[in-house]
Each structure stands twice: as structure tokens, then as C-alpha cells.
Design an enzyme around this catalytic site. Structure first.
Site, mmCIF file in Angstrom:
data_model
loop_
_atom_site.group_PDB
_atom_site.id
_atom_site.type_symbol
_atom_site.label_atom_id
_atom_site.label_comp_id
_atom_site.label_asym_id
_atom_site.label_seq_id
_atom_site.Cartn_x
_atom_site.Cartn_y
_atom_site.Cartn_z
ATOM 1 N N GLY A 118 34.813 31.324 29.823
ATOM 2 C CA GLY A 118 34.490 32.492 30.660
ATOM 3 C C GLY A 118 33.668 33.460 29.835
ATOM 4 O O GLY A 118 33.687 34.677 30.051
ATOM 5 N N ALA A 136 30.568 34.220 29.572
ATOM 6 C CA ALA A 136 29.422 34.993 30.068
ATOM 7 C C ALA A 136 29.872 36.163 30.937
ATOM 8 O O ALA A 136 29.047 36.890 31.486
ATOM 9 C CB ALA A 136 28.484 34.078 30.853
ATOM 10 N N GLY A 137 31.176 36.357 31.061
ATOM 11 C CA GLY A 137 31.710 37.379 31.958
ATOM 12 C C GLY A 137 31.818 38.756 31.323
ATOM 13 O O GLY A 137 31.407 38.980 30.179
ATOM 14 N N GLY A 138 32.398 39.668 32.106
ATOM 15 C CA GLY A 138 32.550 41.054 31.660
ATOM 16 C C GLY A 138 33.374 41.165 30.392
ATOM 17 O O GLY A 138 33.063 41.969 29.503
ATOM 18 N N GLY A 160 34.183 38.254 28.585
ATOM 19 C CA GLY A 160 33.707 37.169 27.719
ATOM 20 C C GLY A 160 32.611 37.600 26.767
ATOM 21 O O GLY A 160 32.633 37.237 25.582
ATOM 22 N N ARG A 171 39.978 42.171 39.612
ATOM 23 C CA ARG A 171 40.399 42.943 40.803
ATOM 24 C C ARG A 171 39.305 43.890 41.288
ATOM 25 O O ARG A 171 38.472 44.338 40.509
ATOM 26 C CB ARG A 171 41.593 43.839 40.431
ATOM 27 C CG ARG A 171 42.897 43.149 40.402
ATOM 28 C CD ARG A 171 44.013 44.148 40.531
ATOM 29 N NE ARG A 171 44.293 44.932 39.328
ATOM 30 C CZ ARG A 171 45.047 46.017 39.316
ATOM 31 N NH1 ARG A 171 45.568 46.478 40.449
ATOM 32 N NH2 ARG A 171 45.294 46.657 38.191
ATOM 33 N N ASP A 191 48.058 46.260 27.008
ATOM 34 C CA ASP A 191 49.143 47.199 27.326
ATOM 35 C C ASP A 191 49.565 47.970 26.074
ATOM 36 O O ASP A 191 49.848 49.172 26.130
ATOM 37 C CB ASP A 191 50.336 46.436 27.922
ATOM 38 C CG ASP A 191 49.947 45.665 29.173
ATOM 39 O OD1 ASP A 191 49.215 46.229 30.005
ATOM 40 O OD2 ASP A 191 50.343 44.493 29.309
ATOM 41 N N HIS A 209 52.890 41.519 32.572
ATOM 42 C CA HIS A 209 51.609 42.229 32.633
ATOM 43 C C HIS A 209 51.228 42.502 34.084
ATOM 44 O O HIS A 209 50.247 41.978 34.600
ATOM 45 C CB HIS A 209 50.504 41.433 31.921
ATOM 46 C CG HIS A 209 49.168 42.108 31.997
ATOM 47 N ND1 HIS A 209 48.894 43.298 31.341
ATOM 48 C CD2 HIS A 209 48.042 41.813 32.682
ATOM 49 C CE1 HIS A 209 47.661 43.675 31.617
ATOM 50 N NE2 HIS A 209 47.122 42.802 32.441
ATOM 51 N N MET A 251 39.565 45.358 27.034
ATOM 52 C CA MET A 251 40.225 44.041 27.029
ATOM 53 C C MET A 251 39.631 43.142 25.966
ATOM 54 O O MET A 251 40.347 42.390 25.298
ATOM 55 C CB MET A 251 40.109 43.393 28.414
ATOM 56 C CG MET A 251 40.789 42.038 28.501
ATOM 57 S SD MET A 251 42.551 42.142 28.111
ATOM 58 C CE MET A 251 42.694 41.006 26.745
HETATM 59 N N1 LIG Z 1 45.275 40.145 30.388
HETATM 60 C C1 LIG Z 1 44.699 41.317 30.579
HETATM 61 O O1 LIG Z 1 45.167 42.341 30.061
HETATM 62 C C2 LIG Z 1 43.434 41.429 31.377
HETATM 63 C C3 LIG Z 1 42.634 42.584 31.259
HETATM 64 C C4 LIG Z 1 41.444 42.651 31.968
HETATM 65 C C5 LIG Z 1 41.067 41.601 32.817
HETATM 66 N N2 LIG Z 1 41.867 40.499 32.908
HETATM 67 C C6 LIG Z 1 41.481 39.361 33.751
HETATM 68 O O2 LIG Z 1 40.456 38.606 33.110
HETATM 69 C C7 LIG Z 1 39.716 37.877 34.093
HETATM 70 C C8 LIG Z 1 38.217 38.009 33.840
HETATM 71 O O3 LIG Z 1 37.798 39.333 34.024
HETATM 72 P P1 LIG Z 1 36.246 39.739 33.841
HETATM 73 O O4 LIG Z 1 36.162 41.200 34.092
HETATM 74 O O5 LIG Z 1 35.711 39.184 32.570
HETATM 75 O O6 LIG Z 1 35.596 38.947 35.078
HETATM 76 P P2 LIG Z 1 34.075 38.500 35.269
HETATM 77 O O7 LIG Z 1 33.909 38.094 36.688
HETATM 78 O O8 LIG Z 1 33.164 39.546 34.738
HETATM 79 O O9 LIG Z 1 33.943 37.231 34.324
HETATM 80 C C9 LIG Z 1 34.647 36.059 34.573
HETATM 81 C C10 LIG Z 1 33.836 34.903 34.057
HETATM 82 O O10 LIG Z 1 34.588 33.710 34.309
HETATM 83 C C11 LIG Z 1 33.651 32.726 34.634
HETATM 84 N N3 LIG Z 1 34.287 31.597 35.307
HETATM 85 C C12 LIG Z 1 34.680 31.461 36.583
HETATM 86 N N4 LIG Z 1 35.179 30.235 36.800
HETATM 87 C C13 LIG Z 1 35.117 29.581 35.616
HETATM 88 C C14 LIG Z 1 35.490 28.291 35.181
HETATM 89 N N5 LIG Z 1 36.026 27.392 36.017
HETATM 90 N N6 LIG Z 1 35.267 27.974 33.899
HETATM 91 C C15 LIG Z 1 34.733 28.871 33.042
HETATM 92 N N7 LIG Z 1 34.365 30.099 33.389
HETATM 93 C C16 LIG Z 1 34.548 30.449 34.671
HETATM 94 C C17 LIG Z 1 32.618 33.430 35.503
HETATM 95 O O11 LIG Z 1 31.416 32.674 35.582
HETATM 96 C C18 LIG Z 1 32.472 34.744 34.771
HETATM 97 O O12 LIG Z 1 31.428 34.688 33.812
HETATM 98 C C19 LIG Z 1 40.196 38.413 35.442
HETATM 99 O O13 LIG Z 1 41.125 37.510 35.992
HETATM 100 C C20 LIG Z 1 40.874 39.720 35.087
HETATM 101 O O14 LIG Z 1 41.841 40.102 36.017
HETATM 102 C C21 LIG Z 1 43.023 40.404 32.212
HETATM 103 O O1 LIG Z 2 44.210 45.611 35.989
HETATM 104 C C1 LIG Z 2 43.572 44.557 36.035
HETATM 105 O O2 LIG Z 2 43.354 43.959 37.090
HETATM 106 C C2 LIG Z 2 42.996 43.985 34.777
HETATM 107 C C3 LIG Z 2 43.964 43.945 33.644
HETATM 108 O O3 LIG Z 2 45.124 43.252 33.943
HETATM 109 C C4 LIG Z 2 44.268 45.297 33.074
HETATM 110 O O4 LIG Z 2 45.434 45.586 32.781
HETATM 111 O O5 LIG Z 2 43.327 46.076 32.861
#
Ligand SMILES: NC(=O)c1ccc[n+]([C@@H]2O[C@H](COP(=O)([O-])OP(=O)(O)OC[C@H]3O[C@@H](n4cnc5c(N)ncnc54)[C@H](O)[C@@H]3O)[C@@H](O)[C@H]2O)c1
Ligand SMILES: O=C(O)C[C@H](O)C(=O)O
Length: 317
Positions: A39, A41-43, A45, A112, A181, A208, A259
Site C-alpha cells: 500500500g 503509494a497511498g496516503g 504508504g 474513513r 494512539d 484501536h 500514522m
Molecule cells: N492503525 C492505525 O492507527 C491507522 C491510522 C490511520 C489509517 N489507518 C488505516 O490505514 C489504511 C490506509 O489509509 P491511507 O490513508 O493510506 O489510504 P489511501 O487510500 O491513501 O492508501 C491506501 C493504498 O492502499 C492501496 N491498496 C488498495 N488495495 C490494495 C491491495 N490489494 N494491495 C496493495 N495495495 C492496495 C491503494 O492503491 C492505496 O495506494 C486505511 O484502512 C486506514 O483506515 C490505520
Molecule cells: O481514524 C481512522 O479512521 C484512522 C486511524 O485509525 C486513526 O486512528 O487515525
């Protein structure tokens, strides 16, 4: 090639390796470690890829996503730090990305939008986590897995079931990343207690999501005399930290930069544990007997095989 050109190349190469040695990156003392980000290339990642590229404990950095990774890898790969960077795109390259990995970090999945709970992400993210974990079981069954994708309270048990089915499950190697957290609890506590934030420690236990996030301010250090009212407000702000960011981003996703920072701290702790650094302790959502729940976040001591010890709830100071 002219002798002078050769001399110049040689001197550049030599000064490069001296530079590594000066900064304590000596390859003979730091083992090779491959980290894969799924992941990437994501926000989360992208900044996470950057932070892992800055980590001298990493020798190979594999950046995988369904799209966009060649650009991220080319960009991050120009940074003059230890690790070699490679980008992998699409399912047919997932095996290569994973092979030989010591630590796999998973921020792949949908974030979300305002009005949603993390549980609303379950259907889509469970499918993504399932396919990624199936590949991990096949290509790097011994890697430590750092699960960031939400809802962490569910994606971690899903990963465990996938690994059990594949016959590769090791409860010491699967982690739900709850470091954000802790990062938030430290920041908010330091602000109210008027203590230097760099000195603050606050364990956060439970899970979480919402009220499952339980910051233990009674164990916070440096100690302070905050009123019950302030502690209640700090607890609520920590529990709602994710929602605070989701609302502020107004439809453009959830926490990404904080994150990435938290994910990099946790991955660094895993690498230090693997390398035999003593007393590496972080909170994480792991298989647990601390309560009657099968998975629970608490302090965990990290070692050469992942979880060395799941620590209990502790006592108030
Ligand atoms: N644990 C935590 O504290 C926490 C904190 C923030 C966000 N998150 C979670 O992290 C996740 C990602 O958030 P984000 O803001 O980076 O989202 P995002 O949409 O910006 O990035 C997600 C990336 O995942 C990629 N992706 C989708 N399906 C895929 C697959 N099968 N294989 C590989 N890559 C794939 C997308 O192409 C995208 O680049 C969300 O589920 C979010 O809720 C968790
Ligand atoms: O709140 C979310 O959906 C993303 C993440 O779990 C967070 O705590 O920031």
C-alpha cells in the site's frame, strides 16, 4: 576511460562508504534487513516509505501497491541512505516484493470519510488483507507483520486466521499497529501537564477503535497532578483522535502523516528487537492472555523472534 575519471569515481565511492561508517551504518555491525510496505503509494504508504528509507537498520526496501509504486520508488530511491529501494506493482509482482522480507508493513486499504466508523471499512479492507496475508504466508512466512489497515480490531484476527489456514501462524509475529494512539496520548498529555513531550510515556491498552482505546494516564510519566476532569477529557480526545483528523480532512481521508510517523516508530522497534537490542518495549494489539479477549493491545517486549513477552496492564503510579 581516462585515469583521472577513474580516480574521481574511486574517490566518490570511497567517501560514500566512509560516510556510511561515520554515521554508524557499518554493514558489518548492522545486519541486512528487508522491509516491505504494502500500500506504499497511498496516503500513509508514501511518507512511511520515506521514513523507512531514512532508517539505517533497513538494507532493502520493497514498495508494493496496485498502482503508482514505480514513481514512489524512483523518488524515494534517490535519497542517499543505506537501503536499496525497489517498486513492485500489481499482483504478479507481489511475491517478488515479499520474498526475503523480515518485516512487512500493511497500510493497504480504504480510509474513513466523515460519518463513518472504522467498522464501515470492514468489507473492503478484510478482502485486501486476506489476499495480502495469503501471499505473505506463501512468500515470507517468517516475517513480522505490522497491520495498519482498519479496522485493526478485526484485520489482525483475520490475518491470524489466514495464517492458521496456511499453517504458518506464529502469534509472536503478528502485530496490530496501535502506536498512533500512544503518539496522540503523549502529545495531548504533554500539552496539559506542561511537561517536555520528548520525556512523556503513556501506555495505551485495549484496541484501536473508539472506547476500546484506553490510555492509562494513571501510569503516565513524568507524573503530574491533573484533575479527574482533565484526565477524562484527555481520554476522550485520545479515543476520538482518528475522528478529529477525519473531520478536519473533510472527506480527504484519515491520518496519514502522524500514522506514517507512528508506523515508522513501531517498525523500527521490530527491527531493533530482531537485531537483539535489549528492552525494546512498545504497545501493540497482539494475541494475548492479559484479559479474556483473544487479541488485546498492551505493552509488548520485542525480541529476535518478534513478541518476547506480552506485558500486563501495570499499576497506577
Ligand atoms: N492503525 C492505525 O492507527 C491507522 C491510522 C490511520 C489509517 N489507518 C488505516 O490505514 C489504511 C490506509 O489509509 P491511507 O490513508 O493510506 O489510504 P489511501 O487510500 O491513501 O492508501 C491506501 C493504498 O492502499 C492501496 N491498496 C488498495 N488495495 C490494495 C491491495 N490489494 N494491495 C496493495 N495495495 C492496495 C491503494 O492503491 C492505496 O495506494 C486505511 O484502512 C486506514 O483506515 C490505520
Ligand atoms: O481514524 C481512522 O479512521 C484512522 C486511524 O485509525 C486513526 O486512528 O487515525
Amino acid at each position: 576511460m581516462k585515469a583521472s575519471a577513474l580516480r574521481s569515481i574511486k574517490s566518490t565511492l570511497t567517501s560514500g562508504s566512509c560516510h556510511l561508517l561515520r554515521r554508524g551504518y557499518a554493514t558489518e555491525s548492522v545486519p541486512d534487513r528487508k522491509v516491505a510496505v504494502l500500500g506504499a503509494a497511498g496516503g500513509i504508504g508514501q511518507p512511511l516509505a520515506l521514513l523507512m528509507k531514512l532508517n539505517p537498520l533497513v538494507s532493502k526496501l520493497a514498495l508494493y501497491d496496485i498502482a503508482g509504486t514505480p514513481g514512489v520508488a524512483a523518488d524515494v530511491g534517490h535519497i542517499n541512505t543505506r537501503s536499496e529501494v525497489a517498486g513492485y506493482m500489481g499482483e504478479e509482482q507481489l511475491g517478488q516484493a515479499l520474498e526475503g522480507s523480515d518485516v512487512v508493513i500493511i497500510p493497504a486499504g480504504v480510509p474513513r470519510k466523515p460519518g463513518m466508523t472504522r467498522d464501515d471499512l470492514f468489507n473492503i479492507n478484510a478482502g485486501i488483507v486476506k489476499s495480502l496475508c495469503t501471499a505473505i504466508a506463501k512468500y515470507c512466512p517468517n516475517a513480522l507483520v505490522n497491520m495498519i489497515s482498519n479496522p485493526v480490531n478485526s484485520t489482525v484476527p483475520i490475518a491470524a486466521e489466514i495464517f492458521k489456514k496456511a499453517g504458518t501462524y506464529d502469534e509472536k509475529k503478528l502485530f496490530g499497529v496501535t502506536t498512533l494512539d500512544v503518539v496522540r496520548a503523549k502529545t495531548f498529555y504533554a500539552g496539559k501537564a506542561k511537561v517536555p513531550v520528548a520525556e512523556v510515556n503513556v501506555p495505551v491498552v485495549g484496541g484501536h477503535a473508539g472506547i476500546t482505546i484506553l490510555p492509562l494516564f494513571s501510569q503516565a510519566t513524568p507524573k503530574s497532578n491533573l484533575s479527574d476532569e482533565v484526565i477524562t477529557a484527555l481520554t476522550k480526545r485520545t479515543q476520538d483522535g482518528g475522528t478529529e483528523v477525519v473531520e478536519a480532512k473533510a472527506g480527504k481521508g484519515s491520518a496519514t502523516l502522524s500514522m506514517a510517523y507512528a508506523g515508522a516508530i513501531f517498525a523500527d522497534a521490530c527491527l531493533k528487537g530482531l537485531n537483539g537490542v535489549p528492552d525494546v518495549v512498545e504497545c501493540s494489539f497482539v494475541q494475548s492472555t492479559v484479559t479474556e479477549l483473544p487479541f488485546f493491545a498492551s505493552k509488548v517486549r520485542l525480541g529476535k523472534n518478534g513478541v518476547e513477552e506480552v506485558l500486563g496492564l501495570g499499576t497506577s503510579l
